[in-house]
Design a protein around this motif. Structure first.
Motif, PDB file in Angstrom:
ATOM      1  N   ALA A 150       0.848  -1.187   0.000  1.00  0.00           N
ATOM      2  CA  ALA A 150       0.000   0.000   0.000  1.00  0.00           C
ATOM      3  C   ALA A 150       0.881   1.234   0.000  1.00  0.00           C
ATOM      4  CB  ALA A 150      -0.920  -0.001   1.206  1.00  0.00           C
ATOM      5  N   SER A 151       0.380   2.306  -0.621  1.00  0.00           N
ATOM      6  CA  SER A 151       1.097   3.571  -0.639  1.00  0.00           C
ATOM      7  C   SER A 151       0.085   4.696  -0.760  1.00  0.00           C
ATOM      8  CB  SER A 151       2.097   3.625  -1.805  1.00  0.00           C
ATOM      9  OG  SER A 151       1.414   3.527  -3.052  1.00  0.00           O
ATOM     10  N   GLY A 152       0.520   5.912  -0.368  1.00  0.00           N
ATOM     11  CA  GLY A 152      -0.359   7.063  -0.487  1.00  0.00           C
ATOM     12  C   GLY A 152      -0.440   7.849   0.798  1.00  0.00           C
ATOM     13  N   ARG A 153      -1.505   8.651   0.911  1.00  0.00           N
ATOM     14  CA  ARG A 153      -1.662   9.506   2.077  1.00  0.00           C
ATOM     15  C   ARG A 153      -3.141   9.693   2.370  1.00  0.00           C
ATOM     16  NH1 ARG A 153      -3.403  14.401   0.507  1.00  0.00           N
ATOM     17  NH2 ARG A 153      -3.241  14.915  -1.719  1.00  0.00           N
ATOM     18  N   ALA A 154      -3.422  10.016   3.623  1.00  0.00           N
ATOM     19  CA  ALA A 154      -4.775  10.358   4.064  1.00  0.00           C
ATOM     20  C   ALA A 154      -4.682  11.582   4.951  1.00  0.00           C
ATOM     21  CB  ALA A 154      -5.405   9.195   4.813  1.00  0.00           C
ATOM     22  N   ASP A 155      -5.407  12.633   4.599  1.00  0.00           N
ATOM     23  CA  ASP A 155      -5.421  13.883   5.363  1.00  0.00           C
ATOM     24  C   ASP A 155      -6.702  13.918   6.179  1.00  0.00           C
ATOM     25  OD1 ASP A 155      -5.580  16.502   6.291  1.00  0.00           O
ATOM     26  OD2 ASP A 155      -4.554  17.309   4.526  1.00  0.00           O
ATOM     27  N   LEU A 156      -6.586  13.606   7.465  1.00  0.00           N
ATOM     28  CA  LEU A 156      -7.774  13.529   8.307  1.00  0.00           C
ATOM     29  C   LEU A 156      -8.389  14.903   8.521  1.00  0.00           C
ATOM     30  CD1 LEU A 156      -6.598  10.929  10.971  1.00  0.00           C
ATOM     31  CD2 LEU A 156      -7.901  10.556   8.877  1.00  0.00           C
ATOM     32  N   ALA A 157      -7.580  15.933   8.553  1.00  0.00           N
ATOM     33  CA  ALA A 157      -8.106  17.279   8.764  1.00  0.00           C
ATOM     34  C   ALA A 157      -8.931  17.736   7.568  1.00  0.00           C
ATOM     35  CB  ALA A 157      -6.957  18.249   9.031  1.00  0.00           C
ATOM     36  N   ALA A 158      -8.411  17.491   6.380  1.00  0.00           N
ATOM     37  CA  ALA A 158      -9.120  17.898   5.165  1.00  0.00           C
ATOM     38  C   ALA A 158     -10.111  16.839   4.703  1.00  0.00           C
ATOM     39  CB  ALA A 158      -8.120  18.196   4.055  1.00  0.00           C
ATOM     40  N   GLU A 159     -10.069  15.659   5.343  1.00  0.00           N
ATOM     41  CA  GLU A 159     -10.934  14.533   4.981  1.00  0.00           C
ATOM     42  C   GLU A 159     -10.785  14.150   3.509  1.00  0.00           C
ATOM     43  OE1 GLU A 159     -14.924  15.545   6.187  1.00  0.00           O
ATOM     44  OE2 GLU A 159     -14.547  14.805   8.228  1.00  0.00           O
ATOM     45  N   THR A 160      -9.517  14.026   3.096  1.00  0.00           N
ATOM     46  CA  THR A 160      -9.216  13.571   1.734  1.00  0.00           C
ATOM     47  C   THR A 160      -8.216  12.429   1.806  1.00  0.00           C
ATOM     48  OG1 THR A 160      -7.408  15.160   1.479  1.00  0.00           O
ATOM     49  CG2 THR A 160      -9.612  15.862   0.754  1.00  0.00           C
ATOM     50  N   LEU A 161      -8.126  11.685   0.704  1.00  0.00           N
ATOM     51  CA  LEU A 161      -7.166  10.587   0.647  1.00  0.00           C
ATOM     52  C   LEU A 161      -6.688  10.379  -0.774  1.00  0.00           C
ATOM     53  CD1 LEU A 161      -8.978   8.131  -0.703  1.00  0.00           C
ATOM     54  CD2 LEU A 161      -9.799   7.846   1.605  1.00  0.00           C
ATOM     55  N   ASP A 162      -5.579   9.690  -0.869  1.00  0.00           N
ATOM     56  CA  ASP A 162      -5.004   9.300  -2.162  1.00  0.00           C
ATOM     57  C   ASP A 162      -4.177   8.049  -1.882  1.00  0.00           C
ATOM     58  OD1 ASP A 162      -3.880   8.967  -4.614  1.00  0.00           O
ATOM     59  OD2 ASP A 162      -3.109  10.999  -4.813  1.00  0.00           O
ATOM     60  N   ILE A 163      -4.794   6.892  -2.023  1.00  0.00           N
ATOM     61  CA  ILE A 163      -4.204   5.642  -1.580  1.00  0.00           C
ATOM     62  C   ILE A 163      -4.260   4.613  -2.710  1.00  0.00           C
ATOM     63  CG2 ILE A 163      -4.434   3.704   0.033  1.00  0.00           C
ATOM     64  CD1 ILE A 163      -5.542   5.636   2.072  1.00  0.00           C
ATOM     65  N   THR A 164      -3.192   3.846  -2.842  1.00  0.00           N
ATOM     66  CA  THR A 164      -3.131   2.751  -3.804  1.00  0.00           C
ATOM     67  C   THR A 164      -2.771   1.465  -3.073  1.00  0.00           C
ATOM     68  OG1 THR A 164      -2.448   4.222  -5.608  1.00  0.00           O
ATOM     69  CG2 THR A 164      -2.021   1.868  -5.885  1.00  0.00           C
ATOM     70  N   LEU A 165      -3.533   0.423  -3.347  1.00  0.00           N
ATOM     71  CA  LEU A 165      -3.284  -0.898  -2.776  1.00  0.00           C
ATOM     72  C   LEU A 165      -2.968  -1.861  -3.908  1.00  0.00           C
ATOM     73  CD1 LEU A 165      -6.318  -1.107  -0.297  1.00  0.00           C
ATOM     74  CD2 LEU A 165      -3.981  -0.393   0.239  1.00  0.00           C
ATOM     75  N   ARG A 166      -1.898  -2.640  -3.734  1.00  0.00           N
ATOM     76  CA  ARG A 166      -1.531  -3.651  -4.722  1.00  0.00           C
ATOM     77  C   ARG A 166      -1.388  -4.995  -4.017  1.00  0.00           C
ATOM     78  NH1 ARG A 166       1.583   0.860  -5.964  1.00  0.00           N
ATOM     79  NH2 ARG A 166       1.145   1.783  -8.020  1.00  0.00           N
ATOM     80  N   ALA A 167      -1.849  -6.040  -4.699  1.00  0.00           N
ATOM     81  CA  ALA A 167      -1.773  -7.373  -4.112  1.00  0.00           C
ATOM     82  C   ALA A 167      -1.497  -8.396  -5.194  1.00  0.00           C
ATOM     83  CB  ALA A 167      -3.074  -7.712  -3.390  1.00  0.00           C
ATOM     84  N   ALA A 168      -0.772  -9.441  -4.808  1.00  0.00           N
ATOM     85  CA  ALA A 168      -0.507 -10.566  -5.701  1.00  0.00           C
ATOM     86  C   ALA A 168      -0.747 -11.851  -4.919  1.00  0.00           C
ATOM     87  CB  ALA A 168       0.925 -10.523  -6.223  1.00  0.00           C
ATOM     88  N   ILE A 169      -1.568 -12.717  -5.481  1.00  0.00           N
ATOM     89  CA  ILE A 169      -1.931 -13.973  -4.826  1.00  0.00           C
ATOM     90  C   ILE A 169      -1.434 -15.118  -5.687  1.00  0.00           C
ATOM     91  CG2 ILE A 169      -3.828 -15.364  -3.930  1.00  0.00           C
ATOM     92  CD1 ILE A 169      -5.466 -12.806  -3.722  1.00  0.00           C
ATOM     93  N   GLY A 170      -0.796 -16.069  -5.054  1.00  0.00           N
ATOM     94  CA  GLY A 170      -0.251 -17.204  -5.781  1.00  0.00           C
ATOM     95  C   GLY A 170      -1.307 -18.251  -6.084  1.00  0.00           C
ATOM     96  N   GLU A 171      -0.863 -19.462  -6.316  1.00  0.00           N
ATOM     97  CA  GLU A 171      -1.758 -20.543  -6.718  1.00  0.00           C
ATOM     98  C   GLU A 171      -2.838 -20.795  -5.677  1.00  0.00           C
ATOM     99  OE1 GLU A 171      -0.157 -24.154  -8.337  1.00  0.00           O
ATOM    100  OE2 GLU A 171       1.783 -23.176  -8.690  1.00  0.00           O
ATOM    101  N   SER A 172      -4.039 -21.040  -6.195  1.00  0.00           N
ATOM    102  CA  SER A 172      -5.176 -21.267  -5.297  1.00  0.00           C
ATOM    103  C   SER A 172      -5.034 -22.556  -4.502  1.00  0.00           C
ATOM    104  CB  SER A 172      -6.475 -21.298  -6.097  1.00  0.00           C
ATOM    105  OG  SER A 172      -6.419 -22.288  -7.116  1.00  0.00           O
TER     106      SER A 172
END
Length: 233
Positions: free
Chosen positions: A1-23
């Motif tokens: 995960a990367s990005g930021r969240a501004d609680l005072a301004a109530e804004t966010l800009d977040i990226t989540l990445r995931a990789a899952i192997g064999e089921s």
């Protein structure tokens, strides 16, 4: 995960990445209806915390299933993409498979104004006995607890056991099905070189259907009817 969240301004800009192997690593936790070699996902959210813009991209490699119809529809590399504004607007949702493509968009809050579209490249591997391409669209409007529904389905050529329908098209609309239901349906096609048509207007009454108008045609022949249809009679 990367990005930021501004609680005072109530804004966010977040990226989540995931990789899952064999089921297979999940063992008995995963039902046999789905398995894969790998899954990659990326989700991004930005803007106001109350109404963030969300995008997602989920890709599957080596998809498999013990359900033949599901495997035929999705193929080995299905992909799901989403663009939305939380909590209740879908700008674009797309599921792309080998023989099936599904798209959705619209408002999905307390009041619906949403459209779902599906394109099937060939019905043969999905519906035993049928062959041919098909496109369908379902639209839901009105209160979420009692939406009106409109369905359209059409194809160029649909075949079943050697019998062929050319240019089949079906439309069905059901207004407020839970409070004051009213249904209208139309169908048309060409069979054995002759036009086929059906026009139905009715009002459901419990398990029965009151037919206000029914007009059916095959070539030069016409049939008209009205009355009460009771499947249990």
């Amino acid at each position: 995960a990367s990005g930021r969240a501004d609680l005072a301004a109530e804004t966010l800009d977040i990226t989540l990445r995931a990789a899952i192997g064999e089921s297979t690593r999940l063992g008995p936790l995963l039902p046999p209806v789905a398995r894969w070699d790998a899954v990659t996902a990326e989700v991004h959210a930005d803007g106001a915390m109350r109404t963030p813009r969300v995008s997602a991209d989920i890709a599957v490699a080596g998809f498999g299933s013990e359900t033949p119809q599901l495997l035929a529809a999705l193929g080995p590399t299905p992909r799901l993409t989403l663009r939305a504004v939380a909590p209740d607007r879908i700008e674009a949702l797309t599921l792309t498979g080998a023989a099936l493509r599904v798209e959705a968009e619209g408002q999905v809050g307390e009041t619906l104004d949403a459209t779902l579209r599906a394109q099937v490249a060939d019905l043969a591997p999905l519906v035993p006995g049928l062959a041919g391409a098909l496109q369908a669209e379902l639209r839901a409007t009105g209160p979420r607890g009692d939406p009106s529904l409109a369905l359209t389905a059409r194809g160029e050529r649909v075949e079943r056991q050697g019998q062929v329908l050319e240019a089949p098209e079906v439309t069905l609309s059901v207004a407020t099905p839970l409070t004051a239901p009213r249904a209208e349906g139309r169908a048309s096609a060409v069979y054995a070189g002759l036009p086929v048509s059906l026009d139905l207007h009715g009002v459901p009454e419990g398990e029965r259907l009151r037919i206000e108008r029914l007009v059916a045609g095959f070539g030069p022949a016409r049939l008209q009817a009205q009355g009460l249809l009771d499947p249990n009679a």
